[in-house]
Design an enzyme around this catalytic site. Structure first.
Site, mmCIF file in Angstrom:
data_model
loop_
_atom_site.group_PDB
_atom_site.id
_atom_site.type_symbol
_atom_site.label_atom_id
_atom_site.label_comp_id
_atom_site.label_asym_id
_atom_site.label_seq_id
_atom_site.Cartn_x
_atom_site.Cartn_y
_atom_site.Cartn_z
ATOM 1 N N ARG A 32 -0.041 -9.728 13.198
ATOM 2 C CA ARG A 32 -0.681 -8.648 12.421
ATOM 3 C C ARG A 32 -1.573 -9.227 11.320
ATOM 4 O O ARG A 32 -2.634 -8.692 11.023
ATOM 5 C CB ARG A 32 0.389 -7.731 11.810
ATOM 6 C CG ARG A 32 1.093 -6.884 12.870
ATOM 7 C CD ARG A 32 2.356 -6.249 12.333
ATOM 8 N NE ARG A 32 2.105 -5.181 11.401
ATOM 9 C CZ ARG A 32 2.995 -4.752 10.493
ATOM 10 N NH1 ARG A 32 4.181 -5.320 10.410
ATOM 11 N NH2 ARG A 32 2.702 -3.764 9.688
ATOM 12 N N ARG A 36 11.860 -6.451 4.770
ATOM 13 C CA ARG A 36 11.748 -5.105 5.343
ATOM 14 C C ARG A 36 12.315 -5.073 6.760
ATOM 15 O O ARG A 36 12.927 -4.083 7.177
ATOM 16 C CB ARG A 36 10.270 -4.678 5.343
ATOM 17 C CG ARG A 36 10.071 -3.198 5.602
ATOM 18 C CD ARG A 36 8.669 -2.741 5.274
ATOM 19 N NE ARG A 36 7.653 -3.357 6.113
ATOM 20 C CZ ARG A 36 6.348 -3.122 5.990
ATOM 21 N NH1 ARG A 36 5.892 -2.294 5.059
ATOM 22 N NH2 ARG A 36 5.474 -3.698 6.780
ATOM 23 N N ARG A 39 -9.035 0.314 9.449
ATOM 24 C CA ARG A 39 -8.516 -1.022 9.747
ATOM 25 C C ARG A 39 -9.541 -1.894 10.454
ATOM 26 O O ARG A 39 -9.247 -3.040 10.780
ATOM 27 C CB ARG A 39 -7.280 -0.886 10.620
ATOM 28 C CG ARG A 39 -5.969 -1.073 9.836
ATOM 29 C CD ARG A 39 -4.852 -1.004 10.823
ATOM 30 N NE ARG A 39 -3.625 -1.616 10.414
ATOM 31 C CZ ARG A 39 -2.666 -0.988 9.753
ATOM 32 N NH1 ARG A 39 -2.820 0.236 9.333
ATOM 33 N NH2 ARG A 39 -1.532 -1.614 9.504
ATOM 34 N N LYS A 92 0.832 -1.210 0.000
ATOM 35 C CA LYS A 92 0.000 0.000 0.000
ATOM 36 C C LYS A 92 0.869 1.263 0.000
ATOM 37 O O LYS A 92 0.650 2.183 -0.778
ATOM 38 C CB LYS A 92 -0.918 0.054 1.234
ATOM 39 C CG LYS A 92 -1.881 -1.105 1.364
ATOM 40 C CD LYS A 92 -2.810 -0.925 2.563
ATOM 41 C CE LYS A 92 -2.117 -0.848 3.900
ATOM 42 N NZ LYS A 92 -1.459 -2.075 4.328
ATOM 43 N N ARG A 108 12.090 -2.541 11.565
ATOM 44 C CA ARG A 108 10.813 -2.186 12.198
ATOM 45 C C ARG A 108 10.428 -3.308 13.143
ATOM 46 O O ARG A 108 10.266 -4.451 12.703
ATOM 47 C CB ARG A 108 9.728 -2.026 11.122
ATOM 48 C CG ARG A 108 9.406 -0.596 10.790
ATOM 49 C CD ARG A 108 8.399 -0.509 9.690
ATOM 50 N NE ARG A 108 7.073 -1.017 10.068
ATOM 51 C CZ ARG A 108 5.994 -0.870 9.301
ATOM 52 N NH1 ARG A 108 6.090 -0.249 8.138
ATOM 53 N NH2 ARG A 108 4.826 -1.334 9.681
HETATM 54 P P1 AMP Z 1 1.241 0.359 9.012
HETATM 55 O O1 AMP Z 1 2.486 1.126 8.694
HETATM 56 O O2 AMP Z 1 0.028 0.873 8.290
HETATM 57 O O3 AMP Z 1 1.407 -1.132 8.862
HETATM 58 O O4 AMP Z 1 0.924 0.617 10.569
HETATM 59 C C1 AMP Z 1 1.861 0.268 11.566
HETATM 60 C C2 AMP Z 1 1.150 0.123 12.890
HETATM 61 O O5 AMP Z 1 0.524 1.367 13.245
HETATM 62 C C3 AMP Z 1 0.005 -0.889 12.907
HETATM 63 O O6 AMP Z 1 0.439 -2.225 13.110
HETATM 64 C C4 AMP Z 1 -0.834 -0.377 14.083
HETATM 65 O O7 AMP Z 1 -0.232 -0.693 15.321
HETATM 66 C C5 AMP Z 1 -0.720 1.129 13.892
HETATM 67 N N1 AMP Z 1 -1.799 1.635 13.020
HETATM 68 C C6 AMP Z 1 -1.665 2.213 11.781
HETATM 69 N N2 AMP Z 1 -2.859 2.533 11.279
HETATM 70 C C7 AMP Z 1 -3.772 2.164 12.205
HETATM 71 C C8 AMP Z 1 -5.192 2.206 12.279
HETATM 72 N N3 AMP Z 1 -5.924 2.695 11.280
HETATM 73 N N4 AMP Z 1 -5.788 1.738 13.418
HETATM 74 C C9 AMP Z 1 -5.080 1.255 14.432
HETATM 75 N N5 AMP Z 1 -3.745 1.161 14.433
HETATM 76 C C10 AMP Z 1 -3.089 1.605 13.331
#
Ligand code: AMP
Length: 194
Positions: free
Chosen positions: A144, A127, A88, A13, A133
């Site tokens: 996840r 990654r 999400r 994404k 990360r």
């Molecule tokens: P991402 O980079 O989108 O994979 O987000 C990394 C982490 O940020 C996720 O695993 C969640 O812990 C948190 N996060 C990001 N977006 C959301 C969301 N919309 N709702 C809840 N937690 C989020």
């Protein structure tokens, strides 16, 4: 163009949004990037979110909605946006609908990048080695993916019922995936003979 990109963690994404934003002339709004920035800046919200993120869990809906409400009302988002990482879960999808109705900016499209779990796990391993990360370590990635299947996958059905969902094959060369997304959005470049 107001676009939501859906897909599991590691489905591409962020990579695709970064490529599409110039072409579409709209900002890329990644809730994960916003949270990581808050963690790096050591804000109270960042401190609260860090442990949750490192464990691969979802940060609270209230925090996300406040953050997103502020971001979507900024000047640059008036022309549209590519939303990456939100919604999400179904509560977030409802909250987004209400927020966008309030600012009179309904979504134009929702594109889901479809990538099999084994490919996701491989990408997150790469990654993890490159960016370190914490939430990309293999155990956390599996967690996840479980949360994605349970809470985020129903969001795709939510948009499918509204006739907004396009599913795109997210496996392959970056350029090919970008071309597929553009085709789904009906904004592919017109081929010329010159
Ligand atoms: P991402 O980079 O989108 O994979 O987000 C990394 C982490 O940020 C996720 O695993 C969640 O812990 C948190 N996060 C990001 N977006 C959301 C969301 N919309 N709702 C809840 N937690 C989020």
């Amino acid at each position: 163009m107001r676009l939501v990109l859906l897909g599991a963690p590691g489905s591409g994404k962020g990579t695709q949004a970064a490529r599409l934003k110039t072409e579409l002339g709209v900002p890329h709004i990644s809730t994960g990037d916003m949270l990581r920035a808050a963690v790096a800046a050591g804000t109270p919200m960042g401190l609260k979110a860090k442990a949750v993120m490192d464990a691969g869990q979802l940060v609270s809906d209230d925090i996300l909605l406040g953050m997103l409400g502020d971001r979507l009302t900024q000047e640059d988002a008036k022309v549209g946006f590519i939303l990456d990482g939100y919604p999400r879960n179904l509560a977030q999808a409802d909250a987004l609908d209400q927020l966008l109705a309030k600012i009179d900016q309904p979504l134009d499209a929702v594109v889901k990048l479809k990538v099999p779990s084994e490919v996701i796990i491989g990408r997150c391993e790469i990654r993890f080695k490159a960016e370190a990360r914490a939430d990309d370590n293999p155990d956390t990635v599996r967690k996840r993916l479980g949360i994605y299947a349970e809470q985020t996958a129903p969001v795709a059905d939510f948009y499918a019922r509204r006739g907004k969902l396009q599913v795109v094959d997210g496996v392959g060369e970056l350029n090919d995936v970008t071309a597929r997304v553009k085709q789904a959005l009906h904004c592919e470049s017109v081929a010329t003979n010159g």
